[in-house]
Design a protein around this motif. Structure first.
Motif, PDB file in Angstrom:
ATOM      1  N   THR A  22     -14.965  60.078  -7.899  1.00  0.00           N
ATOM      2  CA  THR A  22     -15.405  58.796  -7.348  1.00  0.00           C
ATOM      3  C   THR A  22     -16.573  58.215  -8.137  1.00  0.00           C
ATOM      4  O   THR A  22     -17.026  57.106  -7.853  1.00  0.00           O
ATOM      5  CB  THR A  22     -15.824  58.946  -5.874  1.00  0.00           C
ATOM      6  N   ALA A  89      -3.313  62.997   0.935  1.00  0.00           N
ATOM      7  CA  ALA A  89      -4.165  61.897   1.394  1.00  0.00           C
ATOM      8  C   ALA A  89      -5.330  62.404   2.245  1.00  0.00           C
ATOM      9  O   ALA A  89      -6.480  61.985   2.063  1.00  0.00           O
ATOM     10  CB  ALA A  89      -3.332  60.885   2.191  1.00  0.00           C
ATOM     11  N   ARG A  93      -9.206  62.444   1.145  1.00  0.00           N
ATOM     12  CA  ARG A  93     -10.169  61.654   1.939  1.00  0.00           C
ATOM     13  C   ARG A  93     -11.353  62.527   2.351  1.00  0.00           C
ATOM     14  O   ARG A  93     -12.504  62.079   2.296  1.00  0.00           O
ATOM     15  CB  ARG A  93      -9.452  61.074   3.159  1.00  0.00           C
ATOM     16  N   ARG A  94     -11.101  63.767   2.784  1.00  0.00           N
ATOM     17  CA  ARG A  94     -12.191  64.665   3.184  1.00  0.00           C
ATOM     18  C   ARG A  94     -13.090  65.011   2.000  1.00  0.00           C
ATOM     19  O   ARG A  94     -14.308  65.086   2.133  1.00  0.00           O
ATOM     20  CB  ARG A  94     -11.628  65.947   3.802  1.00  0.00           C
ATOM     21  N   GLU A  97     -15.262  62.165   1.233  1.00  0.00           N
ATOM     22  CA  GLU A  97     -16.328  62.062   2.236  1.00  0.00           C
ATOM     23  C   GLU A  97     -17.323  63.231   2.140  1.00  0.00           C
ATOM     24  O   GLU A  97     -18.255  63.311   2.951  1.00  0.00           O
ATOM     25  CB  GLU A  97     -15.708  62.045   3.638  1.00  0.00           C
ATOM     26  N   GLY A 317      -7.108  58.142  -2.561  1.00  0.00           N
ATOM     27  CA  GLY A 317      -7.630  58.815  -1.371  1.00  0.00           C
ATOM     28  C   GLY A 317      -9.116  59.114  -1.472  1.00  0.00           C
ATOM     29  O   GLY A 317      -9.881  58.830  -0.540  1.00  0.00           O
ATOM     30  N   GLN A 318      -9.539  59.663  -2.615  1.00  0.00           N
ATOM     31  CA  GLN A 318     -10.952  60.025  -2.748  1.00  0.00           C
ATOM     32  C   GLN A 318     -11.851  58.791  -2.800  1.00  0.00           C
ATOM     33  O   GLN A 318     -12.941  58.788  -2.219  1.00  0.00           O
ATOM     34  CB  GLN A 318     -11.156  60.895  -3.986  1.00  0.00           C
ATOM     35  N   LEU A 320     -11.227  55.747  -1.538  1.00  0.00           N
ATOM     36  CA  LEU A 320     -11.304  55.121  -0.218  1.00  0.00           C
ATOM     37  C   LEU A 320     -12.233  55.916   0.689  1.00  0.00           C
ATOM     38  O   LEU A 320     -12.993  55.342   1.474  1.00  0.00           O
ATOM     39  CB  LEU A 320      -9.910  55.018   0.406  1.00  0.00           C
ATOM     40  N   GLY A 321     -12.190  57.250   0.577  1.00  0.00           N
ATOM     41  CA  GLY A 321     -13.099  58.085   1.351  1.00  0.00           C
ATOM     42  C   GLY A 321     -14.551  57.852   0.987  1.00  0.00           C
ATOM     43  O   GLY A 321     -15.445  57.945   1.835  1.00  0.00           O
ATOM     44  N   SER A 398      -3.428  56.360   0.189  1.00  0.00           N
ATOM     45  CA  SER A 398      -4.309  55.756   1.203  1.00  0.00           C
ATOM     46  C   SER A 398      -4.013  56.272   2.601  1.00  0.00           C
ATOM     47  O   SER A 398      -4.817  56.110   3.517  1.00  0.00           O
ATOM     48  CB  SER A 398      -4.147  54.233   1.190  1.00  0.00           C
ATOM     49  N   GLY A 399      -2.840  56.906   2.758  1.00  0.00           N
ATOM     50  CA  GLY A 399      -2.422  57.359   4.080  1.00  0.00           C
ATOM     51  C   GLY A 399      -1.457  56.410   4.750  1.00  0.00           C
ATOM     52  O   GLY A 399      -0.946  56.693   5.837  1.00  0.00           O
ATOM     53  N   LYS A 462      -6.756  54.110   7.822  1.00  0.00           N
ATOM     54  CA  LYS A 462      -7.676  55.162   8.265  1.00  0.00           C
ATOM     55  C   LYS A 462      -6.888  56.461   8.483  1.00  0.00           C
ATOM     56  O   LYS A 462      -5.815  56.453   9.051  1.00  0.00           O
ATOM     57  CB  LYS A 462      -8.357  54.769   9.579  1.00  0.00           C
TER      58      LYS A 462
END
Length: 463
Positions: A22, A89, A93-94, A97, A317-318, A320-321, A398-399, A462
């Motif tokens: 990111t 995804a 995302r985790r 975050e 995914g990363q 957007l997280g 993105s999920g 989300k």
């Protein structure tokens, strides 16, 4: 980038980078992720090509057995890959975050889901292989000599599902180099065992086509053991601890909810292929064999594009997280242009050397002509697939797995299957009509998916 720095980054990509995807430059992020993903899938496709090369020595009916079995394996793949879209995804995302503990917990739940998913296919493969092959229009040789191949492939499907699932965990975390090394070991073992078990060697008897299935099961089984060891030992970005070994129903529910769309889109695409193969089976085993070999050639050439597109899912995914949607979109456009340039070159090779490529795997003139015709037709629009892959992986990363599902229902079920039947059977264009219907619909779905991607609603998903 100088040659020295490029070589340094290449070694970094192959060894596994600890970079924050990111934060580093977009080109570097895509390079570090896509190099191992491309090499991972290239070796996977190398095995597919080598496998069909050896099986091709047993005759068209043996190749047809592989093709008909794959129609059911594609159904399994659709479920497994649909789950992996969700897992990639959520893990990405985790990680974006900075919640590595939650990523480890999600990984354990994903493995549990994979184990449960494999059970129905195991039962079907062991006890109902003949019936399933007969349903697909198999000839007498397939039903008397070839059915053990399906018994092995479906009966041991748990190793396929786990291989997919655990590599999706590594890719989502950004440990693409680990996923690459696992498939290198697994597929290298497959390639070594294939000729030994098919044709026999020393005290090892010749198992024929069944040997190909045994080789695949053993190779992938070793790969899964290696995956689990690495997952608990810890990668650069994710590690499963003993404290994660518990069922968390909320996480399981989240994975299943997100995966519904992913499973749906793959089931639609794969069941469409089952119907296509059923239509092609009406024209004989040589037609099925030609289509099967052509598909393997396409898989071999398309895997680098899928590798680059898989990098998109991780980056989307990363980022957007991490709250960077514009950076996520930038990764899709950059990858799409790279994919398009590559597939244009592949199309040129298909157009001029289609039958030469098929003849590597068989000396049957009819099979060569049929497979070559499909590759020639595909060459007219192969570059569009680049955008289909990149845009679809943007939604999945993105999920938002439901959007590609809805697109697939319209283009594959409502357009492709009726069009293939109409052109192939009703208007008597034969297998060429089926091939043309696939080219038209898959080009159309690529253009439409890219257009929908530009609307940007996937950025609001989300998970």
């Amino acid at each position: 980038m100088t040659s020295a720095s490029l070589w340094a980054e290449l070694k970094n990509a192959l060894a596994g980078s600890e970079a924050d995807y990111t934060e580093v430059s977009m080109r570097k992020a895509i390079f570090l992720l896509s190099v191992p993903m491309v090499l991972e899938l290239v070796l996977e496709s190398v095995f597919a090509v080598v496998d069909i090369y050896f099986v091709g020595k047993l005759g068209p009916s043996a190749v047809a057995t592989v093709g008909l079995t794959e129609t059911y394996l594609f159904l399994l793949y659709s479920i497994a890959m649909g789950l992996t879209f969700s897992v990639t995804a959520i893990i990405a995302r985790r990680i974006g975050e900075k919640e590595k503990e939650k990523a480890g917990t999600a990984a354990v739940q994903a493995i549990l889901i994979a184990l449960i998913t494999s059970i129905p296919f195991t039962i079907a493969g062991i006890f109902y292989s003949k019936e399933l092959l007969a349903l697909m229009g198999a000839d007498n040789w397939v039903l008397t000599e070839g059915y053990p191949y399906m018994q092995w492939m479906l009966g041991s499907n748990v190793v396929i599902v786990l291989l997919f699932m655990i590599n999706a965990i590594f890719r989502g975390a950004g440990d693409a180099a680990i996923a690459m090394k696992v498939l290198w070991i697994s597929n290298a073992l497959n390639i070594i065992l294939d000729p030994i078990l098919i044709f026999g060697w020393g005290p090892i008897p010749a198992y024929g086509i069944t040997g190909a299935a045994i080789a695949t099961s053993l190779g992938r089984g070793v790969g899964v053991c290696f995956q689990l060891w690495l997952l608990f030992r810890g990668g650069k970005h994710i590690r499963v601890l003993t404290s994660h070994l518990k069922i968390e129903w909320e996480t399981v529910g989240g994975i299943l909810k997100t995966s519904i769309g992913g499973i749906g889109q793959m089931i639609v695409a794969m069941t469409s292929w089952i119907f296509i193969m059923r239509i092609l089976a009406e024209f004989g085993s040589q037609t099925v064999a030609g289509a099967t070999i052509a598909l393997r050639v396409m898989m071999f050439t398309m895997m680098p594009s899928w590798g680059m597109s898989n990098a998109v899912a991780t980056l989307v995914g990363q980022n957007l997280g991490a709250g960077k949607p514009d950076r996520a979109e930038q990764s899709v456009w950059f990858t799409g242009y790279c994919n398009m340039a590559y597939l244009i070159l592949v199309s040129i090779v298909y157009f001029f050397l289609a039958e030469n490529l098929i003849s590597i795997f068989t000396d049957d003139p009819a099979v060569i002509q049929i497979g070559g015709k499909w590759l020639t037709i595909v060459s007219y629009s192969y570059f569009i697939y680049a955008w289909w892959m990149a845009a679809s992986q943007a939604f999945n990363g993105s999920g938002d797995t439901m959007t590609p599902t809805k697109i697939n229902i319209v283009f594959f079920w409502l357009i492709q299957i009726p069009l293939a039947y109409t052109l192939g059977k009703h208007f008597n264009f034969g297998y060429e009509g089926v091939f043309w219907s696939m080219m038209v619909t898959e080009s159309s779905v690529g253009v439409f998916t890219l257009w929908l991607f530009t609307k940007g609603k996937w950025k609001e998903t989300k998970v």
